[in-house]
Every structure is written in structure tokens, then in C-alpha cells.
Design a protein around this motif. Sequence first.
Motif, PDB file in Angstrom:
ATOM      1  N   ASP A 145      23.916  17.657  30.289  1.00  0.00           N
ATOM      2  CA  ASP A 145      22.368  17.722  30.180  1.00  0.00           C
ATOM      3  C   ASP A 145      21.169  17.552  31.190  1.00  0.00           C
ATOM      4  N   ASP A 146      21.477  17.331  32.352  1.00  0.00           N
ATOM      5  CA  ASP A 146      20.442  17.767  33.300  1.00  0.00           C
ATOM      6  C   ASP A 146      19.722  19.185  33.774  1.00  0.00           C
ATOM      7  N   ILE A 147      20.143  19.799  33.149  1.00  0.00           N
ATOM      8  CA  ILE A 147      20.021  21.294  33.852  1.00  0.00           C
ATOM      9  C   ILE A 147      18.712  21.045  34.712  1.00  0.00           C
ATOM     10  N   VAL A 148      17.551  20.703  33.721  1.00  0.00           N
ATOM     11  CA  VAL A 148      15.901  20.866  34.584  1.00  0.00           C
ATOM     12  C   VAL A 148      16.412  20.114  36.444  1.00  0.00           C
ATOM     13  N   PHE A 149      16.988  18.998  36.153  1.00  0.00           N
ATOM     14  CA  PHE A 149      16.906  18.168  37.434  1.00  0.00           C
ATOM     15  C   PHE A 149      18.038  19.084  38.432  1.00  0.00           C
ATOM     16  N   ARG A 150      19.219  20.210  37.558  1.00  0.00           N
ATOM     17  CA  ARG A 150      19.446  20.184  38.705  1.00  0.00           C
ATOM     18  C   ARG A 150      19.605  21.127  39.630  1.00  0.00           C
ATOM     19  N   TYR A 151      18.829  22.448  38.759  1.00  0.00           N
ATOM     20  CA  TYR A 151      18.095  23.723  39.130  1.00  0.00           C
ATOM     21  C   TYR A 151      17.308  23.180  40.457  1.00  0.00           C
ATOM     22  N   TYR A 152      16.474  22.338  39.836  1.00  0.00           N
ATOM     23  CA  TYR A 152      15.376  21.307  41.233  1.00  0.00           C
ATOM     24  C   TYR A 152      16.597  21.839  42.355  1.00  0.00           C
ATOM     25  N   ASP A 153      17.082  20.533  41.884  1.00  0.00           N
ATOM     26  CA  ASP A 153      18.033  20.035  42.859  1.00  0.00           C
ATOM     27  C   ASP A 153      18.642  21.559  44.030  1.00  0.00           C
ATOM     28  N   ILE A 154      19.656  22.306  43.343  1.00  0.00           N
ATOM     29  CA  ILE A 154      19.526  23.733  43.777  1.00  0.00           C
ATOM     30  C   ILE A 154      18.572  24.028  44.547  1.00  0.00           C
ATOM     31  N   ARG A 155      17.436  24.497  43.885  1.00  0.00           N
ATOM     32  CA  ARG A 155      16.090  25.216  45.019  1.00  0.00           C
ATOM     33  C   ARG A 155      16.131  24.517  46.350  1.00  0.00           C
ATOM     34  N   THR A 156      16.475  23.370  46.010  1.00  0.00           N
ATOM     35  CA  THR A 156      16.417  21.824  47.729  1.00  0.00           C
ATOM     36  C   THR A 156      17.356  22.360  48.665  1.00  0.00           C
ATOM     37  N   VAL A 157      18.319  22.827  47.777  1.00  0.00           N
ATOM     38  CA  VAL A 157      19.535  22.554  49.042  1.00  0.00           C
ATOM     39  C   VAL A 157      19.495  24.255  48.830  1.00  0.00           C
ATOM     40  N   THR A 158      19.470  25.690  48.207  1.00  0.00           N
ATOM     41  CA  THR A 158      19.366  26.972  49.127  1.00  0.00           C
ATOM     42  C   THR A 158      17.376  26.974  49.513  1.00  0.00           C
ATOM     43  N   ASN A 159      16.958  26.178  49.849  1.00  0.00           N
ATOM     44  CA  ASN A 159      15.891  26.541  50.290  1.00  0.00           C
ATOM     45  C   ASN A 159      15.222  27.352  49.025  1.00  0.00           C
ATOM     46  N   ASN A 160      14.507  27.174  47.595  1.00  0.00           N
ATOM     47  CA  ASN A 160      14.396  28.077  47.336  1.00  0.00           C
ATOM     48  C   ASN A 160      14.986  29.508  46.750  1.00  0.00           C
ATOM     49  N   ALA A 161      16.418  29.523  46.790  1.00  0.00           N
ATOM     50  CA  ALA A 161      16.971  31.027  46.340  1.00  0.00           C
ATOM     51  C   ALA A 161      17.789  30.749  44.773  1.00  0.00           C
ATOM     52  N   LEU A 162      17.083  30.139  44.054  1.00  0.00           N
ATOM     53  CA  LEU A 162      17.029  29.583  42.613  1.00  0.00           C
ATOM     54  C   LEU A 162      16.052  30.116  42.164  1.00  0.00           C
TER      55      LEU A 162
END
Length: 519
Positions: A376-393
Motif C-alpha cells: 500500500d506504499d505506492i506513493v512512497f515507493r514512487y519517490y523512493d524509485i525517483r531517488t534511486v534513479t535520479n528522477n528517471a521515474l
Amino acid sequence: MINSDIKSTYDEHTYNSYSYAQTSVDYLCAVARFHGLAATDPYNAKVLEIGCAMGGNIIGQAINHPNSTFIGIDLSSEQIAIGKAATQGIGCKNIELIEMDICNLVSEFGGKIEFDYIICHGIYSWVPDFVRSAILQSCQKLLSPNGVAFISYNCYPGWKYVEPLRDFMRFSAVKNSGNVADLESGLNAIKFQKAFYAKYIPNESSATHIKSLNLEYINHIQKYPKSYVAHEYMEICNQPFYFLDFVADAGDNGLCYVADATYHFDPSFLPDGAISEYFKLSFDDYISANQAYDFLYSIRFRSSILTKSQNQSKLATSDYDKAKFAPNLYFKLIKPSPELLNSAKDTYIEPLAKALNEAFPATMSFDEIKAVYQKDDIVFRYYDIRTVTNNALSIACEPHKKLLYTPGKTRLKKAYEPYLRYFLDNDNSSIGIATPSNDRLNADKHTLELTLMFDGNHTIKDIQDHIKAKFEKEKLIPTIQKDGKTILLKSSKEQNEYFKNAVETIKLSLINTLMLEEY
């Protein structure tokens, strides 16, 4: 007087006019909706860019949104003239570029038109106080009820490390030429400073650190285009702000902060649980948490999204609240991300990482995300992936479909043909070419010529044969770079492989930048 000085510097050092994906009205709409604001459909919107230069940031957007209206204003008559010539040459009818003082925006448009999106990129820090006030007042008075404004600016504390270099460049310019904005004198100053550092061995660790930091910034400055250096480091105005002060100024003018177009900070990203808890207790509101983030990471540039203060109560600022709006959005990688796959390997987010990479450049709906990631933490995961990928998501309001090039079925988008042909037929390198997502398309004339052949009539072999015949006719020999050397490709086999790879690269670029359409 000061506006006249600014106008003359922009006429003298015309700023290359490029597109910026973070200012795309599609992206601004998605971010606004993610935060609970019912932003207008960008395909039927009125858009104003303040300080548009030659229009490079909105010409491509106007082509991609033919039912929207785009207006760009700039103080520089020289840049507006170049931009007008381009829009007329392209035949773009839904854009108007106007030479205008920012201070006259309200008197010109007030009561006549409301804008759904106002873009002000690279202007706010570089104008005097009264013009900054005019920018904020214009946003408040000219935005539609759910309108969105994008304002970027230099910020503290990050710019405090750079300011001494700017000061030294301007000080040296005055001493050497009597003109504080003399670019060559400023560049010579940091060239001298770099030579000094080459011989200087500090005795203290603090001086060693300062030397290292200054050298890093000097190397960056020397790589920038001269037009950028002239306005960023030599311009009469360059005023950074603390985020908190910017938000306060916006509030004084009837505007409120929505989000940053680039950054998102969550205390959960901090490296230690105790540190995270301390942060949450100490900076327990949205604005102070953002300011603390800038202190921790020495942020030096922000891209703030604002709306009218009357919308503040509607805004979703927590992950919990944003989760209510996420089901209406689409998620996509803006480029394939090996970093994401590597970091997700053998973890519970690996299926999501694989799905996003496999979908690229298409979007995934919220339901498709949920199918591979049940938490249920899709919003958190969205920002987490942006951090990992240098805003590639990224996020979008509309779905994007992956289209391959198939003659007779798909082709280069028709709306882009006159746009690309203009740059093929004219030597205008000062205006950049934009993709549908408002990213910059790096393409020389050879690439543009071949790109226009992806018209649905030519096969891949036709395009390969065309480039081969052109090289033969002009007696050109293909070359590649290897180990720092230029290698001539003389054999027929090597040349055919070169032509094949060149066409394949263009084809993949068209697929990945969503520049193809079905017909």
C-alpha cells in the motif's frame, strides 16, 4: 534603468533557448493533480511563459498541444525577433511571442485572459526586487482558479558556496575593463584562480577543502556555454533565496506552495532511524521540512510549483493524502534504468522494477502497478524509485503507448514534420528542438534528414540505402571514435554496419521519445 541594462545584456548575449522537461504542461498537470489540485487538461489550456527568450521551451509544447494557446513574453527584442521568425517558418499558429516588460503583464492581460499554466524558468533570481514582485503578482492575478505556476530560482544554502566565485569574476571585470559585466575579464579571473591553485599547497585542512570546492565549481563554469556564464555569473542581478523566504513572498502575494518539480524529501530516506525520528519531531510541517532538506543537502536551485492561496486547503502534501489521487495517474520511466534493476534485485520491488523497464517508454496505470506490487506504499515507493534513479521515474495524466516503426502503420508524428524541417533547412542552433515530453532532442542536420524519412512510406532499408548513397555521392568516409582516436571505416562491411547502426539509433530515439503515431 536597471531593466534597460538587463535588456541590453540579453540582446548582446542571446541565451540559447532550449526545452526543459520539468516545465512541460503535461508534467505540471500530473504533479498538481497528484497533490490534489484539479489542474486544467493541458491539451485545452492557456499557457504563459514569462521570460521565454526565443521560445525554445514552448514552441515544441505548442506543436504537441494544437488546441492549447501559448503566449511567451520577453524583454529582449532580439530574442523575440529570432523566435518569431522560427514560429512563422514552422507555421505554428497557436503560439505568440511578444516583446514585453514583465511589469506590464497585468495591465496587458488582466481581465482579458486567465492562464492555466504560467512558466517562469531561470528568471526570478536574475531580476530586481520590483520585477520579482511583478512576477508573483502576475501569477496571482492572471492564473485561472485551479491554475499552476512554475517558478525556478537559485537558492541558499547551496549558492553560498558559489557566490565568492561570481563576486571575484565581477570584481576582476571592473578592475580590468571598468565594466562589471565584461565576460572575458570574468573568465580570465577564474582561469588565473585555477593557475594559482595549481601552485598553492594549503597548510590547513579547511583551506584544502575550500581549494577543492572552488576548483570543482571553476571546472563546471569553464564547461558552460558563454551565454549561460554571462547571465549566471556576470549579470547585474543574481539573488538566491532560502526556500522559506520564497514561500513567504509567494504567500504575501496570494500564492501557496504545492511541490517542487524535481525534489521530494521524506524523512524515511535519512540514513538512520533515530535521525529520521528527530527530523520528524523537529520539522513537523511541510514547509519547514523542505527548508531543512535544503540545509542538509546544500540545495542551490529549486523549481517550485505554486497555485492560488485559495487552493491551499485542497492540497495533498502527505503520502497518505496523495495516495487518494494516485489511481488517476500513469507511471513511466523516462529512460531505461539499470540502476533500478540492480538496486531492486532479489528484493520485493524487483517485479515492479522489471515491469517498469519492460514497459518503457509506455506508461503503466495504477492498476497495472498494483498487479505487480501489492503493498500500500505506492506513493512512497514512487519517490523512493525517483531517488534511486535520479528522477528517471515520472508521472503523467494520460497513458502513453509504445509504438514501433512499421511502414504503412506508424510514422513520425505529422505535426512534427514542419518543426523538424525548419531546423533542417535553417541554421538556427540557438533554438533547441523538443520532444513530446519537452526533453531536448539532440539532432544534427544529417539526423534530421533521416528522421524525416520515418514517414511511414520508407522502409528501414530505404533509409539505410539513402545515407549510404549520400556518403558515396559526397565522397565521405564514415568514422568512429575508439580509444580517443578517430578511425576511418574503409571496408564495405564496416560501412554497411555503420549505416545500419546510425539508422537503428534514430529509430530507437523516435520510439523512446514517443515521436511516432499510428495512422
